[in-house]
Design a protein around this motif. Structure first.
Motif, PDB file in Angstrom:
ATOM      1  N   SER A 142       0.816  -1.224   0.000  1.00  0.00           N
ATOM      2  CA  SER A 142       0.000   0.000   0.000  1.00  0.00           C
ATOM      3  C   SER A 142       0.848   1.272   0.000  1.00  0.00           C
ATOM      4  O   SER A 142       0.544   2.233  -0.726  1.00  0.00           O
ATOM      5  N   ASP A 143       1.914   1.311   0.804  1.00  0.00           N
ATOM      6  CA  ASP A 143       2.766   2.515   0.849  1.00  0.00           C
ATOM      7  C   ASP A 143       3.396   2.780  -0.512  1.00  0.00           C
ATOM      8  O   ASP A 143       3.431   3.928  -0.989  1.00  0.00           O
ATOM      9  N   ARG A 144       3.882   1.730  -1.152  1.00  0.00           N
ATOM     10  CA  ARG A 144       4.518   1.903  -2.456  1.00  0.00           C
ATOM     11  C   ARG A 144       3.509   2.334  -3.513  1.00  0.00           C
ATOM     12  O   ARG A 144       3.788   3.198  -4.348  1.00  0.00           O
ATOM     13  N   ILE A 145       2.293   1.751  -3.468  1.00  0.00           N
ATOM     14  CA  ILE A 145       1.266   2.120  -4.432  1.00  0.00           C
ATOM     15  C   ILE A 145       0.849   3.572  -4.251  1.00  0.00           C
ATOM     16  O   ILE A 145       0.718   4.348  -5.217  1.00  0.00           O
ATOM     17  N   ALA A 146       0.626   3.983  -2.990  1.00  0.00           N
ATOM     18  CA  ALA A 146       0.213   5.364  -2.725  1.00  0.00           C
ATOM     19  C   ALA A 146       1.293   6.358  -3.153  1.00  0.00           C
ATOM     20  O   ALA A 146       0.992   7.441  -3.695  1.00  0.00           O
ATOM     21  N   GLU A 147       2.542   6.025  -2.913  1.00  0.00           N
ATOM     22  CA  GLU A 147       3.636   6.926  -3.299  1.00  0.00           C
ATOM     23  C   GLU A 147       3.706   7.096  -4.813  1.00  0.00           C
ATOM     24  O   GLU A 147       3.887   8.214  -5.308  1.00  0.00           O
ATOM     25  N   ARG A 148       3.562   6.007  -5.557  1.00  0.00           N
ATOM     26  CA  ARG A 148       3.612   6.103  -7.015  1.00  0.00           C
ATOM     27  C   ARG A 148       2.426   6.891  -7.562  1.00  0.00           C
ATOM     28  O   ARG A 148       2.562   7.659  -8.520  1.00  0.00           O
ATOM     29  N   ARG A 149       1.265   6.718  -6.964  1.00  0.00           N
ATOM     30  CA  ARG A 149       0.109   7.479  -7.425  1.00  0.00           C
ATOM     31  C   ARG A 149       0.285   8.970  -7.160  1.00  0.00           C
ATOM     32  O   ARG A 149      -0.107   9.814  -7.977  1.00  0.00           O
ATOM     33  N   ALA A 150       0.868   9.289  -6.005  1.00  0.00           N
ATOM     34  CA  ALA A 150       1.098  10.701  -5.691  1.00  0.00           C
ATOM     35  C   ALA A 150       2.068  11.330  -6.685  1.00  0.00           C
ATOM     36  O   ALA A 150       1.884  12.479  -7.124  1.00  0.00           O
ATOM     37  N   LYS A 151       3.084  10.594  -7.067  1.00  0.00           N
ATOM     38  CA  LYS A 151       4.043  11.113  -8.047  1.00  0.00           C
ATOM     39  C   LYS A 151       3.379  11.345  -9.393  1.00  0.00           C
ATOM     40  O   LYS A 151       3.654  12.354 -10.080  1.00  0.00           O
ATOM     41  N   ARG A 152       2.500  10.447  -9.804  1.00  0.00           N
ATOM     42  CA  ARG A 152       1.826  10.622 -11.099  1.00  0.00           C
ATOM     43  C   ARG A 152       0.905  11.846 -11.067  1.00  0.00           C
ATOM     44  O   ARG A 152       0.773  12.565 -12.062  1.00  0.00           O
ATOM     45  N   ARG A 153       0.254  12.067  -9.929  1.00  0.00           N
ATOM     46  CA  ARG A 153      -0.615  13.249  -9.837  1.00  0.00           C
ATOM     47  C   ARG A 153       0.215  14.532  -9.914  1.00  0.00           C
ATOM     48  O   ARG A 153      -0.215  15.522 -10.531  1.00  0.00           O
ATOM     49  N   GLN A 154       1.356  14.537  -9.244  1.00  0.00           N
ATOM     50  CA  GLN A 154       2.212  15.718  -9.301  1.00  0.00           C
ATOM     51  C   GLN A 154       2.693  15.985 -10.722  1.00  0.00           C
ATOM     52  O   GLN A 154       2.769  17.142 -11.160  1.00  0.00           O
TER      53      GLN A 154
END
Length: 316
Positions: A142-154
């Protein structure tokens, strides 16, 4: 219901053929009694494939009778209720072969309902296990998935985010409603393949010395002749299988057929009866074409077997 020695191999009769459903019994038949049989079970989704066959193990009538005579197996039949074998007349045999009474239908319906309930419970249990595994995997990642999604949004410049989604770490939204959204198709569930036949109705032992619709071979001259030959060769230490594919009665191996080729093709003839010359020529050519020795086998009344080998010598 009859009492059967649990150590004894059970051979189940169906339409006059003997089948072994227990994997330990099938192994014992081959390893301890030097009998091969023929695996005839196939997967339901691929009924026509014949490369990887499994239980049940179908036995030749001679193999079945030999196991019973040496005390290693018991011959049994299954019926739906006690009435099917309360008497041995023709009417009781007809009922056993074609169950059509109300009691029989109720019994069959009960068996179907029990099986369907078992499948449903198995599906629920497997879905529960698959859901737990899915949840455990998502929690680990979950931590890795959330981090990657945040980067894509940025990278997209998306600033319309919820507080939970804007965090680079923490639980992901898939975990919130996983129970409702998790999909586990029934086609992917594991199916238990039984290694023994479940008890269906009442079990009755069949007498191998008496002819019946379940065991029609007793007293037949051809069967008696074949059995004497089969037993004599088996007692000499050979392995035997059906010889139909080579035009004979049996194929004779010096060891397990998984390790050796057949050395002989046996053809059984009645004792002291003339053999047509055309049959001798056919048998000789058959053995020559497949590079095996043909054995003409004739047992007498006492069970002693006379063997005559045929080998093509060619023109001189």
């Amino acid at each position: 219901m009859i009492d059967i020695n649990p150590v004894m191999i059970l051979i189940h009769l169906t339409d006059g053929k003997g089948f072994v459903w227990n994997v330990d019994d099938a192994r014992m038949i081959r390893e301890e009694h030097r009998l091969v049989g023929n695996l005839v079970g196939a997967l339901v989704r691929k009924p026509r494939q014949n490369l990887r066959l499994g239980l049940p193990l179908q036995l030749l009538p001679e193999e079945t009778r030999l196991l019973v005579e040496i005390g290693a197996a018991s011959l049994v039949r299954h019926s739906l209720n006690e009435k099917d074998h309360s008497e041995d007349d023709d009417s009781s045999m007809d009922r056993a072969k074609s169950p059509s009474s109300t009691d029989d239908q109720d019994t069959l319906q009960t068996e179907v309902e029990v099986y369907e309930e078992y499948i449903e419970d198995s599906y629920k249990e497997q879905r529960k296990l698959a859901l737990a595994e899915k949840r455990r995997t998502l929690e680990i990642l979950s931590d890795r998935i959330a981090e990657r999604r945040a980067k894509r949004r940025q990278q997209r410049g998306d600033v319309d985010e919820t507080p939970m989604e804007s965090s680079s770490t923490g639980p992901i939204k898939e975990l919130q409603h996983l129970e409702e959204t998790f999909y586990f198709p029934e086609e992917t569930m594991m199916v238990h393949l039984p290694t023994a036949r479940p008890s269906l109705g009442v079990v009755q032992e069949v007498d191998v010395c008496q002819a019946s619709p379940d065991w029609p071979y007793a007293g037949q001259p051809e069967h008696e002749m074949r059995f004497k030959v089969f037993k004599d060769l088996w007692q000499r230490g050979y392995f035997l299988t059906s010889g139909n594919k080579f035009g004979g009665d049996f194929l004779v191996y010096p060891g397990d057929p998984m390790r050796y080729h057949a050395h002989f093709i046996t053809i059984c003839f009645p004792y002291n009866k003339e053999i047509p010359m055309s049959d001798l020529v056919t048998a000789g050519r058959l053995g020559t074409n497949v590079k095996k020795t043909v054995l003409l086998c004739s047992p007498n009344q006492e069970g002693a077997v006379t063997y005559t080998s045929l080998q093509w010598s060619g023109m001189q």
